[in-house]
Design an enzyme around this catalytic site. Structure first.
Site, PDB file in Angstrom:
ATOM      1  N   HIS A   1      -6.837  20.678  27.867  1.00 46.45           N
ATOM      2  CA  HIS A   1      -7.338  19.616  28.751  1.00 46.45           C
ATOM      3  C   HIS A   1      -8.737  19.192  28.298  1.00 46.45           C
ATOM      4  CE1 HIS A   1      -8.238  18.023  32.994  1.00 46.45           C
ATOM      5  NE2 HIS A   1      -9.436  18.140  32.455  1.00 46.45           N
ATOM      6  N   GLU A   2      -9.615  20.181  28.093  1.00 42.05           N
ATOM      7  CA  GLU A   2     -10.993  19.873  27.675  1.00 42.05           C
ATOM      8  C   GLU A   2     -11.028  19.276  26.276  1.00 42.05           C
ATOM      9  OE1 GLU A   2     -13.429  19.760  29.679  1.00 42.05           O
ATOM     10  OE2 GLU A   2     -12.301  20.688  31.300  1.00 42.05           O
TER      11      GLU A   2
ATOM     12  N   HIS B   1     -10.587  15.592  26.484  1.00 42.90           N
ATOM     13  CA  HIS B   1     -11.853  14.891  26.769  1.00 42.90           C
ATOM     14  C   HIS B   1     -12.721  14.810  25.509  1.00 42.90           C
ATOM     15  CE1 HIS B   1     -11.391  14.751  31.081  1.00 42.90           C
ATOM     16  NE2 HIS B   1     -11.386  16.060  31.228  1.00 42.90           N
TER      17      HIS B   1
END
Ligand SMILES: [Zn+2]
Length: 379
Positions: free
Chosen positions: A67-68, A71
């Site tokens: 998920h990170e 980003h």
């Protein structure tokens, strides 16, 4: 983040783990080993449940990492420098050095995280389909990952800063209003409302007998609240200094002292008569270092006459010299981060001024006194 250690590097981005993560990891592995897995697969031993709990917790944190990475990779592709990804007790955080320059970039960087999580959840669900109805550990693990990733994605879409949804909201308000300040105020305000709701529900659960979940939710709310508040004040501060150069704020021509004079002379001729607490030290015309009251105090009084200033000063390499043309917003982190009270301003190695906290406060007060509080547009 203080108290974290590096575990690896992906695409030039450091992956770090904060020590609080170990607590979350243990808690999740434990709750899986004693709750989730014994309930879904009967008849396995405690050691097997522990193993399943640990593997699933690792996979969950791997999901948070992906998920990170979503980003960070989008931020990197849009020209923003990503310093590191840190896993901590409430999940993960991508430390992106600059704020996005446009609402479009902010939107893309924010939305990709929850999308990645929902996709991962969907993937786990697809892999689970052929195994459905079988009470195998693999099916239970996939089921757990499917649910947690979808929950993670949806939870992060809640439109309150600092959650991803809050950033999405900010980018939309920014696009409509044209003002980052207005947008930040809106997103951090909803963030604070949501944080208070978390805390209230936490208290309600706590007194309803659900002690653990109550405390946990309360902590998340408290964390969200403080993040929203600090994000708000940071952007307010940055917008106040938008377009302001170091030269406008610095104290020009500060007192400098030669490196070759003795401490005794420094005290008698400079510090005492002028009430100084520190002074920049020059070697010839060039900046050599900084001397403070503390450095003098640490030298025995009998040695003041024989000790040259240059031998005990803080050398140039440890000062953060800045140039008069730099943006104040770019040099403020140097003062906020460390215990630095002043930054020497140099041009071609020569001292032309000094930026102090007091000088910045004075500048703000004069601006306020003149009614010039509207942020300037960068030229
Ligand atoms: Zn995210």
């Amino acid at each position: 983040m203080q108290g974290s250690f590096k575990i690896g590097t992906i695409a030039g981005i450091d992956l770090r783990v904060h020590y609080t993560w170990l607590f979350a990891f243990f808690l999740i592995a434990w709750s899986l080993a004693f709750g989730y897995f014994p309930n879904s697969d009967q008849g396995l031993g405690t050691a097997t449940y522990w193993l399943l709990g640990i593997v699933s917790a690792l996979l969950l944190f791997g999901s948070v990492l992906v998920h990170e990475l979503g980003h960070s990779l989008v931020a990197g592709a849009r020209g923003l420098k990503v310093d590191n990804i840190t896993l901590f007790i409430f999940g993960g955080v991508s430390n992106i050095e600059q704020e996005p320059k446009s609402p479009g970039v902010e939107f893309q960087v924010a939305i990709v995280g929850p999308l990645v999580s929902i996709l991962l959840g969907g993937l786990a669900f697809l892999l689970l389909l052929p195994l459905r109805g079988s009470n195998t550990p693999v099916a239970a693990t996939l089921g757990y990952l499917a649910i947690t990733n979808v929950v993670l994605g949806v939870f992060n879409l809640v439109p309150g800063f600092p959650l991803d949804g809050g950033r999405v909201l900010r980018s939309i308000v920014w696009r409509i209003s044209g003002s980052l300040r207005t947008a930040t105020r809106a997103a951090t305000l909803t963030g604070q409302v949501i944080a208070y709701l978390f805390i209230l529900v936490g208290i309600w659960l706590f007194f309803g007998g659900n002690v653990f979940n109550g405390i946990w939710l309360g902590f998340i709310g408290w964390f969200l609240l403080s993040s929203a508040q600090s994000a708000n004040s940071q952007v307010m501060l940055q917008s106040m200094f938008q377009g302001v150069k170091v030269a406008e704020v610095m104290i020009p021509d500060p007192v400098t002292v030669p490196a070759n004079i003795s401490l005794q002379k420094l005290v008698d001729d400079y510090f005492l008569p002028r009430g100084l607490r520190s002074a920049l030290v020059v070697q010839g015309e060039q900046l050599g270092g900084l001397i403070t009251l503390g450095d003098i105090r640490h030298t025995a009084r009998e040695q003041w006459t024989q000790t040259p200033v240059g031998s005990i000063m803080i050398p140039l390499e440890r000062l953060h010299a800045v140039s008069p043309q730099q943006n104040l917003n770019d040099v403020l982190p140097l003062m906020v981060g460390g215990d630095v009270n002043q930054l020497p301003v140099t041009q071609d190695g020569q001292v032309v001024g000094v930026v102090t906290r007091e000088a910045i406060m004075r500048y703000l007060e004069v601006r306020r006194g003149l009614g010039l509080n509207d942020p300037r547009r960068a030229a």
